[in-house]
Scaffold this motif. Structure first.
Motif, PDB file in Angstrom:
ATOM      1  N   SER A   1      12.583   2.988   6.502  1.00 17.21           N
ATOM      2  CA  SER A   1      13.039   4.373   6.655  1.00 17.21           C
ATOM      3  C   SER A   1      11.985   5.395   6.300  1.00 17.21           C
TER       4      SER A   1
ATOM      5  N   ILE B   1      16.495  -4.978   0.089  1.00 18.24           N
ATOM      6  CA  ILE B   1      16.452  -3.546  -0.281  1.00 18.24           C
ATOM      7  C   ILE B   1      15.043  -2.988  -0.038  1.00 18.24           C
ATOM      8  N   LEU B   2      14.012  -3.724  -0.460  1.00 21.29           N
ATOM      9  CA  LEU B   2      12.646  -3.259  -0.250  1.00 21.29           C
ATOM     10  C   LEU B   2      12.319  -3.121   1.232  1.00 21.29           C
ATOM     11  N   GLU B   3      12.762  -4.097   2.029  1.00 22.79           N
ATOM     12  CA  GLU B   3      12.498  -4.015   3.455  1.00 22.79           C
ATOM     13  C   GLU B   3      13.231  -2.841   4.084  1.00 22.79           C
ATOM     14  N   GLY B   4      14.438  -2.571   3.621  1.00 18.61           N
ATOM     15  CA  GLY B   4      15.189  -1.440   4.138  1.00 18.61           C
ATOM     16  C   GLY B   4      14.551  -0.112   3.802  1.00 18.61           C
ATOM     17  N   TYR B   5      14.035   0.016   2.585  1.00 18.19           N
ATOM     18  CA  TYR B   5      13.366   1.257   2.208  1.00 18.19           C
ATOM     19  C   TYR B   5      12.042   1.441   2.951  1.00 18.19           C
ATOM     20  N   ALA B   6      11.366   0.350   3.255  1.00 16.15           N
ATOM     21  CA  ALA B   6      10.093   0.454   3.972  1.00 16.15           C
ATOM     22  C   ALA B   6      10.305   0.892   5.410  1.00 16.15           C
TER      23      ALA B   6
ATOM     24  N   GLY C   1       9.048  -7.278   0.991  1.00 14.60           N
ATOM     25  CA  GLY C   1      10.472  -7.495   1.193  1.00 14.60           C
ATOM     26  C   GLY C   1      10.747  -8.771   1.962  1.00 14.60           C
TER      27      GLY C   1
ATOM     28  N   LYS D   1       7.042  -3.591   3.435  1.00 15.29           N
ATOM     29  CA  LYS D   1       7.887  -4.414   4.290  1.00 15.29           C
ATOM     30  C   LYS D   1       7.539  -5.895   4.149  1.00 15.29           C
TER      31      LYS D   1
END
Length: 56
Positions: free
Chosen positions: A56, A49-54, A5, A2
């Motif tokens: 979830s 995108i990286l922050e969104g994946y972190a 990101g 996160k």
């Protein structure tokens, strides 16, 4: 992940301001400024995108 990101998003938000200041001061022309702007958009999107994946 996160934090990486968030860093990418901050780079993506800072680079356009630097590009405009450099162009106005005459250090770069419109071509390199456009390249910096495209780079900043890519950094911001990848960071989001990286922050969104972190999250979830």
């Amino acid at each position: 992940m996160k934090a990486v990101g968030k860093l990418g998003q901050m780079i993506g938000l800072t680079v356009p301001a630097l590009a405009v200041v450099m162009e106005l001061s005459g250090r770069i022309t419109s071509g390199p400024m456009l390249g910096m702007l495209v780079f900043s958009i890519c950094c911001f999107v990848i960071g989001r995108i990286l922050e969104g994946y972190a999250g979830s």
